[in-house]
Design a protein around this motif. Structure first.
Motif, PDB file in Angstrom:
ATOM      1  N   LYS A  85      21.645  34.749  66.500  1.00 27.99           N
ATOM      2  CA  LYS A  85      22.132  34.252  65.211  1.00 27.99           C
ATOM      3  C   LYS A  85      21.135  33.302  64.547  1.00 27.99           C
ATOM      4  CE  LYS A  85      27.005  34.839  66.428  1.00 27.99           C
ATOM      5  NZ  LYS A  85      28.368  34.225  66.504  1.00 27.99           N
ATOM      6  N   ARG A  86      19.868  33.506  64.836  1.00 26.78           N
ATOM      7  CA  ARG A  86      18.804  32.755  64.163  1.00 26.78           C
ATOM      8  C   ARG A  86      18.227  33.682  63.095  1.00 26.78           C
ATOM      9  NH1 ARG A  86      15.600  30.704  69.428  1.00 26.78           N
ATOM     10  NH2 ARG A  86      13.945  30.355  67.903  1.00 26.78           N
ATOM     11  N   GLU A  89      14.603  33.387  61.249  1.00 27.44           N
ATOM     12  CA  GLU A  89      13.506  33.820  62.111  1.00 27.44           C
ATOM     13  C   GLU A  89      13.546  35.337  62.316  1.00 27.44           C
ATOM     14  OE1 GLU A  89      12.984  30.581  65.421  1.00 27.44           O
ATOM     15  OE2 GLU A  89      14.999  30.478  64.566  1.00 27.44           O
ATOM     16  N   SER A  90      14.757  35.880  62.390  1.00 25.40           N
ATOM     17  CA  SER A  90      14.892  37.332  62.511  1.00 25.40           C
ATOM     18  C   SER A  90      14.325  38.024  61.282  1.00 25.40           C
ATOM     19  CB  SER A  90      16.363  37.701  62.691  1.00 25.40           C
ATOM     20  OG  SER A  90      16.529  39.101  62.728  1.00 25.40           O
ATOM     21  N   LEU A  91      14.643  37.516  60.119  1.00 25.49           N
ATOM     22  CA  LEU A  91      14.125  38.103  58.875  1.00 25.49           C
ATOM     23  C   LEU A  91      12.604  38.021  58.828  1.00 25.49           C
ATOM     24  CD1 LEU A  91      14.619  39.303  56.071  1.00 25.49           C
ATOM     25  CD2 LEU A  91      14.871  36.973  55.197  1.00 25.49           C
ATOM     26  N   LEU A 134      23.111  36.192  55.631  1.00 29.43           N
ATOM     27  CA  LEU A 134      22.813  34.918  54.970  1.00 29.43           C
ATOM     28  C   LEU A 134      23.520  34.787  53.628  1.00 29.43           C
ATOM     29  CD1 LEU A 134      18.990  34.736  55.775  1.00 29.43           C
ATOM     30  CD2 LEU A 134      20.786  33.347  56.796  1.00 29.43           C
ATOM     31  N   GLY A 135      24.295  35.825  53.257  1.00 35.28           N
ATOM     32  CA  GLY A 135      25.047  35.775  52.007  1.00 35.28           C
ATOM     33  C   GLY A 135      24.253  36.145  50.782  1.00 35.28           C
ATOM     34  N   ILE A 321       8.698  26.118  62.282  1.00 30.18           N
ATOM     35  CA  ILE A 321      10.005  25.556  62.591  1.00 30.18           C
ATOM     36  C   ILE A 321       9.789  24.192  63.226  1.00 30.18           C
ATOM     37  CG2 ILE A 321      12.114  25.892  63.901  1.00 30.18           C
ATOM     38  CD1 ILE A 321      11.392  28.859  63.830  1.00 30.18           C
ATOM     39  N   ILE A 322      10.308  23.169  62.596  1.00 28.36           N
ATOM     40  CA  ILE A 322      10.158  21.815  63.105  1.00 28.36           C
ATOM     41  C   ILE A 322      11.497  21.388  63.677  1.00 28.36           C
ATOM     42  CG2 ILE A 322       9.598  19.439  62.474  1.00 28.36           C
ATOM     43  CD1 ILE A 322       7.897  20.502  60.282  1.00 28.36           C
TER      44      ILE A 322
END
Length: 482
Positions: A85-86, A89-91, A134-135, A321-322
């Motif tokens: 469900k990340r 990052e998947s996109l 993500l809508g 990604i921080i």
């Protein structure tokens, strides 16, 4: 672990997968020291089968680190992120997969030992699904409409069904890779693992030595004195007399006798052995390369057409990604752990509330790029509102952090070395472009040098056209004759 041992373990593990003994296969894979990108990919697939998503992510990270052009590894890691469900990052991984396809409808991995065809429409289908999660329904519909242009078979009616779901703002199924399919080692290499009797049985041979009763291997023969000597040929002449071949696949050497090459390189085969290995020359270096990694290339110095395939990309989009993650080593001072998602993951430490200069310096140093080549933004698509620069109020950026986590994106571009003075070149051989960004020219044409991309490729202008071309096809015109 030697190359032969790696092959033997790899082949044994794949055999276990074929027998549905996945636990034993994973045990064998994990025992391999210094796995290559394909083995890491296989390990990631087995972790996916076991629903161990964290281990799968790390394995695909390693696979991409070994081979950043392996589109199927990006695709699998995108699926892993989706299951975790990340979605952002998947996109990003699905977008990198699509870019690696370079406009092609598919990639058939059969030649690399994997029975799988990666279709561009499947990648776009998954990108649309993530946007829907993500809508962003309009963006999802846009990706599905684009996927229709890449359909190759009627079986891709799932795209039409997905479009119907989008209109109703409903989710649809993810297109997944069959994780039971594995990269297999080259069958020719595996065949060489069998023990062979290279000496064979001893044979009786006639001796030139009188009354020699020796039977078996022949004794030393009398040598001719003052025989003619043959001068040693220069390496360049031997290379030109060798057979030119173009490299199809990347080869990473395992021993000092082997030679590293990447797709698009042109090598000269000096000798081809019966064991399917070729002794080649490339850039004045000699070594062994698997012959089935090469394809014979017809090159003539007077030829008007030289077909050379190159792989070149001016820009690559990476995600940064921080975060302050529990599974990272936590700092005792007021600092954050910066996790950079750049094809593979790495971390740097940045003090909380750091200025822009410190943040960009840390990231650019890890990417081995000047800070001017890196642009940070708050969204995956950089816009005027989302770009972070030296004028950005960093307090607002750090205030976005939730539980020590804030997500950024960055665009990187390749920095080219600009010539200090105007340089002109003359074409030694004709070159016909094989990609849109190439520059075509004929032997004897004058070319204006615009930039040096690297030691092998240049950018120039000729006959009103601009593009890139091999540096070995031209030479510089002396300043007094320009």
């Amino acid at each position: 672990m030697s190359f032969v041992d790696t092959l033997r373990h790899w082949d044994e593990a794949v055999t276990c997968v074929n027998r549905q003994d996945f636990s034993k296969a994973l045990e064998i894979f994990l025992a391999i020291q210094e796995p290559n990108s394909k083995i890491f990919f296989d390990i990631g697939c087995l972790h996916l089968l076991n629903q161990d998503f964290d281990a799968a992510e790390k394995a695909f990270d390693c696979s991409i680190r070994k081979d950043e052009h392996l589109a199927i590894a990006f695709f699998q890691r995108g699926i892993t992120f989706y299951k975790k469900k990340r979605y952002e990052e998947s996109l990003a991984d699905f977008q990198k997969t699509f870019k690696t396809l370079r406009g092609n409808q598919l990639i058939d991995y059969k030649a690399l030992g994997l029975r799988y065809i990666l279709y561009a429409c499947d990648v776009l289908h998954n990108m649309a699904l993530v946007e829907a999660q993500l809508g962003r329904w309009e963006k999802a519909q846009e990706y599905l409409m684009k996927a229709l242009d890449y359909k190759t078979e009627a079986r891709f009616n799932i795209i039409d069904k997905a479009l119907q779901s989008i209109l109703k703002q409903k989710l649809f199924k993810l297109v997944e890779f069959q994780s039971k399919e594995m990269f297999k080692p080259n069958k020719h290499y595996v065949a060489e693992l069998e023990k062979k009797d290279y000496l064979g049985k001893a044979k009786v041979v006639a001796s030139v030595v009188p009354q020699d009763e020796f039977s078996g291997f022949a004794p030393l023969q009398p040598q001719v004195e003052d025989g003619p000597t043959c001068p040693k040929e220069p390496v360049v002449l031997r290379a030109l007399e060798g057979d030119p071949h173009t490299v199809l696949f990347e080869f990473i050497p395992e021993t000092s006798d082997e030679l590293a090459v990447v797709p698009g390189n042109i090598v000269f085969v000096l000798q081809k052995g019966a064991d399917n290995w070729a002794y080649v020359v490339f850039n004045e270096r000699k070594g062994l390369v698997p012959y089935n990694y090469l394809e014979r290339l017809e090159i003539s110095l007077a030829s008007n057409k030289n077909k050379v395939s190159i792989y070149f990309s001016l820009f690559s989009i990476v995600g940064v990604i921080i975060n302050y993650s529990g599974n990272e080593k936590q700092s005792t001072d007021n600092s954050c752990i910066v996790k950079v998602h750049f094809n593979f993951n790495f971390v740097v430490s940045v003090p909380s509330g750091s200025p822009y200069t410190m943040l960009i310096e840390k990231i650019s140093r890890k990417l081995n790029l000047p800070s001017s080549a890196v642009t940070l933004s708050l969204t995956s698509e950089a816009s005027e509102q989302s770009v972070i620069s030296a004028n950005t109020e960093m307090e607002k950026l750090w205030s976005r952090a939730s539980s020590g986590r804030v997500t950024l994106w960055c665009n990187t571009k390749e920095v080219r070395e600009q010539p200090s003075i105007e340089v002109h070149l003359v074409a030694l051989h004709s070159y016909e472009s094989s990609n849109p960004e190439d520059l075509s020219f004929q032997q004897g044409d004058k070319i204006k040098l615009l930039s040096k991309i690297n030691q092998d490729w240049l950018e120039g202008q000729c006959n009103g056209n601009t593009g890139i071309f091999p540096a070995s096809f031209v030479e510089e015109v002396p300043a007094n004759s320009q």
